[in-house]
Design an enzyme around this catalytic site. Structure first.
Site, mmCIF file in Angstrom:
data_model
loop_
_atom_site.group_PDB
_atom_site.id
_atom_site.type_symbol
_atom_site.label_atom_id
_atom_site.label_comp_id
_atom_site.label_asym_id
_atom_site.label_seq_id
_atom_site.Cartn_x
_atom_site.Cartn_y
_atom_site.Cartn_z
ATOM 1 N N ALA A 1 0.665 -1.353 0.024
ATOM 2 C CA ALA A 1 0.002 -0.108 -0.163
ATOM 3 C C ALA A 1 0.902 1.264 -0.155
ATOM 4 O O ALA A 1 0.562 2.260 -0.842
ATOM 5 C CB ALA A 1 -0.888 -0.060 1.315
ATOM 6 N N ILE B 1 3.992 1.822 -0.990
ATOM 7 C CA ILE B 1 4.675 1.950 -2.529
ATOM 8 C C ILE B 1 3.715 1.956 -3.644
ATOM 9 O O ILE B 1 3.104 0.991 -3.952
ATOM 10 C CB ILE B 1 5.748 0.838 -2.809
ATOM 11 C CG1 ILE B 1 6.495 0.949 -1.413
ATOM 12 C CG2 ILE B 1 6.488 1.147 -3.978
ATOM 13 C CD1 ILE B 1 7.788 -0.269 -1.583
ATOM 14 N N GLU C 1 3.320 1.101 -6.595
ATOM 15 C CA GLU C 1 3.873 0.317 -7.791
ATOM 16 C C GLU C 1 3.608 0.627 -9.066
ATOM 17 O O GLU C 1 4.269 0.624 -10.013
ATOM 18 C CB GLU C 1 3.824 -1.032 -7.601
ATOM 19 C CG GLU C 1 2.452 -1.796 -7.494
ATOM 20 C CD GLU C 1 1.752 -1.626 -6.092
ATOM 21 O OE1 GLU C 1 0.255 -1.844 -5.934
ATOM 22 O OE2 GLU C 1 2.145 -1.276 -5.209
ATOM 23 N N ASP D 1 13.431 32.445 -34.286
ATOM 24 C CA ASP D 1 13.779 33.382 -35.750
ATOM 25 C C ASP D 1 12.644 34.070 -35.891
ATOM 26 O O ASP D 1 11.653 33.642 -35.458
ATOM 27 C CB ASP D 1 13.815 32.099 -36.705
ATOM 28 C CG ASP D 1 14.490 32.679 -37.959
ATOM 29 O OD1 ASP D 1 14.987 33.744 -37.966
ATOM 30 O OD2 ASP D 1 14.424 31.942 -38.995
ATOM 31 N N ASP E 1 22.639 26.203 -37.719
ATOM 32 C CA ASP E 1 21.909 26.247 -36.424
ATOM 33 C C ASP E 1 22.084 25.211 -35.494
ATOM 34 O O ASP E 1 21.708 25.248 -34.450
ATOM 35 C CB ASP E 1 20.273 26.483 -36.651
ATOM 36 C CG ASP E 1 20.029 27.966 -37.335
ATOM 37 O OD1 ASP E 1 20.779 28.863 -37.161
ATOM 38 O OD2 ASP E 1 18.962 28.141 -38.266
ATOM 39 N N ASN F 1 -2.256 6.443 0.410
ATOM 40 C CA ASN F 1 -1.272 5.382 1.136
ATOM 41 C C ASN F 1 -0.950 5.689 2.650
ATOM 42 O O ASN F 1 -0.790 4.927 3.515
ATOM 43 C CB ASN F 1 -0.093 5.167 0.247
ATOM 44 C CG ASN F 1 -0.156 4.535 -1.000
ATOM 45 O OD1 ASN F 1 -1.325 4.253 -1.289
ATOM 46 N ND2 ASN F 1 0.869 4.637 -1.685
ATOM 47 N N GLU G 1 -4.118 4.838 4.627
ATOM 48 C CA GLU G 1 -3.917 3.354 4.895
ATOM 49 C C GLU G 1 -3.092 2.914 6.115
ATOM 50 O O GLU G 1 -3.366 2.177 6.929
ATOM 51 C CB GLU G 1 -3.865 2.468 3.520
ATOM 52 C CG GLU G 1 -4.748 2.754 2.436
ATOM 53 C CD GLU G 1 -4.440 2.358 1.061
ATOM 54 O OE1 GLU G 1 -3.371 1.403 1.029
ATOM 55 O OE2 GLU G 1 -4.849 2.777 0.264
#
Length: 881
Positions: A280, A282, A284, A326, A632, A694, A697
């Site tokens: 939770a 991380i 992923e 330019d 250029d 996260n 949690e």
């Protein structure tokens, strides 16, 4: 086949082509089908099933699978099966996201491939390089990339840089003559051009003798080690973030497991809960979401006419603080039109605008008319623009300045262009340092002359005579001043001014360029206008509002540049214009001091461009630089964002650039900057959402452990939360539209961290509140007894999910949640509805109730859940953060 040994006619005959007709479309299609596309075989991509199995290489997924085997070993088969299913669903999402990103990047690569100018059915046409076939007649010009191996059949000062094949840095002069030597290395095959090399100077025509993997480059392709794709700075920062999160997750997981065991919870249950929490913490899916958001952002840029060649450019665009642009074609329409001619000490106006119809005023006698004709005919000869006549429908292709000259000649008399009274025998191509182009021509009596066109102020210094009333006279100082006044007058009207001179020659042979371009006879001036783009003025204002400085860099006269810059509100009347001559006397330190106060540079060379970019960078700016020519390329390469022109740009410039403008429009650069800013802000949005969720949690579990309460969430529920409420809404945030004031903030500092501007505080504070309200909802629902625990867990489960789904709307703005229309992101609405639709069966479908340990909830329960879930947003939502 040793093509270099054969004559031009032998090569053409052997390949079944025709020098003046080329191949037919039918024959070209047959050869393309037989030999395949003209492209090198890409580095082998991983097979789809290898890409799928790659999803299981993540450290936390491996740990989760180990836990699954332990659960199955202990007899918890339902948990084990559910965990496997959730892991599979997560892996499928990651797989499809990577596939989408790969397809997007492949499409991008295809769009960035060069074109070729080939002779088909007797007409010169532009086709994608991969459609070039053996036997095609191909035109090569300064700045082109050679798209296949070719035998040169004609050349004018043609030199090709072949360092990629030979290691020699100096360009090799090319001829069309056959070479009798039996064995020659590539560097000595001076009548051949090889795929991947670059035309440095001049122009020529070649016939294709090998394509794709049969070319010299193709034959040694197996020896070329392709460099691995580099991660963007953002991806590197996120990779570092991942490592930090892994460390935090391990510490927090250990705390939760130890606290649970100390409170008497089963070791297995706490082990599984700990692993679930680690997963939770991380996010992923973050790398995959970042890749998808970047690739989708690149696709949106393509719709806005900008091709991003490197993903890292997307991030850098958001930090751009200076755009060096330019003038011609970028700030203006690139529809050069001749509006005034000056010859015989008199001005002649040209009407009709951009097109082939119009008239000339003020020509009062035959001598003046003849001199006008001579000026237009000679200047048309000193051009390489193509006139294509398709059943009476005349079109012009080539450099806009040269197209304008030929267009003016056609307006006066079509015979001035079509009648071949003079034949071109030699050419000295335009050079950015000389600022001129010269040709040697001969008449029907084999009398030779040179014709030179270029920058008026420089050509006037090479002039000693002029034509007046049809007679050649010495150029007096008074006449020279009158011509200079006319040049000034044209420049003050923002005209681009070209001088045309000529000179009789004794013989074209063994002449050096200095002889051709000295002691010239002045013939006249051509004044042309290129109207500023209407959208450019608004785009420049957007830049000012966004804290981005616009600098106009041009080779035009200082007064012309100043007039255009004023009309676009780049400068005011009193602001200074610096010229190339001014730059020559400036030291690097002086330039660094001056460059921040200058908005227009005129009469500059490519070397000057490079110095300007480096001076700006030395002052701490992130510089976007536009360019279209070979010269250029150094400035494009050195700048933070090199921007090349898709229409007029050479392949060399495109290779050196990070961004290609399909419409050569300044407004497109500004649009790309806005898109780059938005992509970065969207990435911050879903990082904010994922990490706050996260944190919530983790904290709800930690609070329960510290309070000696049962687990408020079971491992299978945590995994379901991660699947349902993380992936889809986070991806939808990555597709959010820009906030209304996105381009009213200064550029983001290059070294700014992901958590800058208070993002870290927002993540922690909102995560804390999500954790607290979920824990309170669990406590209020919990009563002693097994049934009560299941009910309380269901309440906590639903409260956590709904709090996160409401929080996702809060992440859309750095202000109040009510500052943006909640229905402004249709993808987010779909993602939230989908998440809720996936959630309801878990609590109302009996088989899933058994798996997820949930019970059915009443309307009153839902009212309490929604009230608790909305509390964090209601508390923070009215504040302007």
């Amino acid at each position: 086949m040793k093509w270099y040994k054969l004559s031009v006619n032998e090569v053409i005959n052997q390949l079944g082509s025709h020098a003046n007709f080329g191949l037919t479309e039918d024959i070209a299609a047959q050869r393309l089908k037989k030999n395949g596309s003209n492209q090198l075989t890409d580095q082998q991509k991983p097979l789809w099933f290898m890409l799928f199995f790659k999803q299981f290489q993540d450290f936390m997924v491996i740990v989760l699978l180990i836990a699954t085997f332990i659960a199955a070993y202990l007899g918890e088969f339902i948990d084990a099966i559910v965990i496997v299913i959730i892991v599979l669903i997560n892996s499928l999402l990651g797989f499809f996201q990577e596939q989408k990103a790969e397809r997007s990047l492949s499409k991008l690569k295809a769009m960035a491939t060069p074109n070729a100018f080939v002779l088909r059915n007797g007409h010169w046409v532009t086709i994608p390089s991969q459609h070039v076939v053996i036997g095609d007649i191909v035109k090569l010009k300064n700045g082109d990339r050679v798209v296949a191996d070719m035998r040169i059949i004609s050349s004018t000062q043609l030199a090709i840089e072949e360092s990629a094949l030979t290691g020699e840095t100096l360009p090799i002069q090319k001829t069309s003559q056959a070479i009798e030597t039996q064995q020659l290395n590539i560097a000595d095959q001076t009548n051949m051009a090889f795929m991947g090399s670059m035309v440095a100077t001049g122009h020529g025509i070649g016939i294709v003798v090998a394509t794709g993997m049969q070319t010299m480059v193709g034959q040694i392709a197996d020896l070329i080690v392709q460099a691995p794709s580099q991660k963007t700075p953002l991806e590197k920062r996120l990779q570092h973030l991942g490592k930090v999160l892994i460390f935090i997750s391990l510490v927090l997981t250990a705390l939760v497991v130890l606290a649970g065991v100390w409170q008497g919870q089963p070791l297995y249950q706490m082990f599984l809960a700990g692993i679930s929490l680690a997963v939770a913490v991380i996010p992923e899916g973050l790398p995959a979401i970042v890749t998808v958001v970047l690739s989708l952002g690149v696709q949106r840029m393509i719709k806005r006419k900008a091709i991003v060649r490197k993903l890292s450019a997307v991030e850098t665009l958001g930090s751009t603080s200076v755009i060096c642009s330019d003038k011609t074609g970028t700030l203006t329409e690139n529809k050069m039109t001749v509006v005034e001619l000056f010859t015989n000490n008199k001005s002649f106006q040209v009407s009709g605008g951009y097109g082939l119809t119009g008239s000339f005023t003020n020509a009062t006698n035959q001598v003046e008319s003849d001199m006008l004709n001579q000026l237009l005919m000679y200047s048309s000869l000193c051009c390489n623009a193509e006139m294509l006549d398709n059943n009476g429908n005349i079109t012009l292709q080539g450099d806009p300045t040269e197209v304008a000259i030929i267009m003016a000649a056609l307006k006066k008399d079509q015979q001035l262009v079509e009648a071949k009274t003079l034949t071109k025998v030699k050419e000295f191509p335009f050079d950015a340092n000389r600022k001129r182009m010269s040709v040697v021509v001969k008449d029907r009596n084999n009398h030779y002359m040179s014709i030179v066109k270029g920058a008026p102020d420089l050509l006037l210094d090479c002039t000693s005579k002029l034509t007046l009333n049809g007679q050649v006279q010495s150029l007096s100082q008074q006449m020279k001043r009158q011509i200079q006044q006319q040049i000034e007058s044209m420049a003050n009207q923002a005209y681009r001014t070209i001088a045309v001179c000529m000179k009789p020659l004794p013989s074209p042979h063994a002449l050096k360029i200095e002889q051709v371009e000295s002691q010239l006879i002045f013939m006249g001036l051509i004044g042309m206008v290129d109207p500023p783009r209407r959208e450019a003025k608004l785009a420049i204002k957007q830049c000012k509002d966004a804290g981005i400085k616009t600098i106009m860099i041009t080779g035009d006269h200082a007064k012309t540049a100043s007039a255009v810059a004023k009309s676009l509100d780049i400068i005011s009347s009193e602001q200074q214009v610096i010229t190339g001559q001014d730059l020559e006397v400036m030291s690097e330190e002086m330039l660094k001091q001056q460059v921040d106060h200058v908005h227009v540079f005129a009469r500059v060379t490519p070397k000057d461009k490079l110095r300007i970019v480096q001076a700006l960078q030395a002052n701490g700016h992130v510089v976007a630089m536009t360019g279209d020519g070979v010269n250029d390329a150094p400035a494009l390469k050195v700048s933070d964002i090199g921007v090349s022109m898709g229409k007029t740009g050479t392949d060399v410039a495109k290779e050196a650039s990070d961004l290609i403008l399909l419409d050569d429009n300044f407004a497109t650069i500004v649009g790309a900057v806005e898109e780059g800013r938005n992509i970065y802000e969207n990435i911050r949005k879903f990082i904010r959402y994922l990490l706050a969720s996260n944190v919530g949690e983790i904290l709800v579990m930690l609070f329960a452990m510290l309070a000696a309460l049962p687990l408020p969430l079971l491992p299978v529920q945590i995994l379901w939360v991660n699947l349902v409420t993380d992936g889809l809404p986070a991806l939808a945030l990555g597709l959010d539209r820009p906030e209304r004031d996105l381009m009213q903030h200064p550029p983001r500092p290059v070294k700014e961290g992901v958590f800058a501007r208070g993002l870290g505080i927002k993540i922690v504070s909102r995560g804390l509140f999500i954790g607290v309200i979920t824990f309170l909802a669990f406590v209020m629902a919990f009563q002693n007894g097994a049934q009560s625990v299941a009910y309380a867990r269901t309440i906590a489960f639903m409260t956590l999910v709904m709090a996160q789904l409401i929080h996702v709307f809060d992440c859309r703005s750095h202000r109040s949640v009510f500052d943006r229309n909640p229905f402004g992101n249709k993808y987010l609405i779909i993602a939230v509805i989908s998440s809720i639709a996936l959630l309801l069966p878990v609590i109302y479908f009996e088989p899933l109730q058994i798996i997820f340990h949930t019970v059915a909830l009443t309307g009153t329960d839902w009212l309490g859940i929604l009230l608790f879930s909305a509390l964090p947003t209601l508390l923070f939502g009215f504040t302007r953060r």
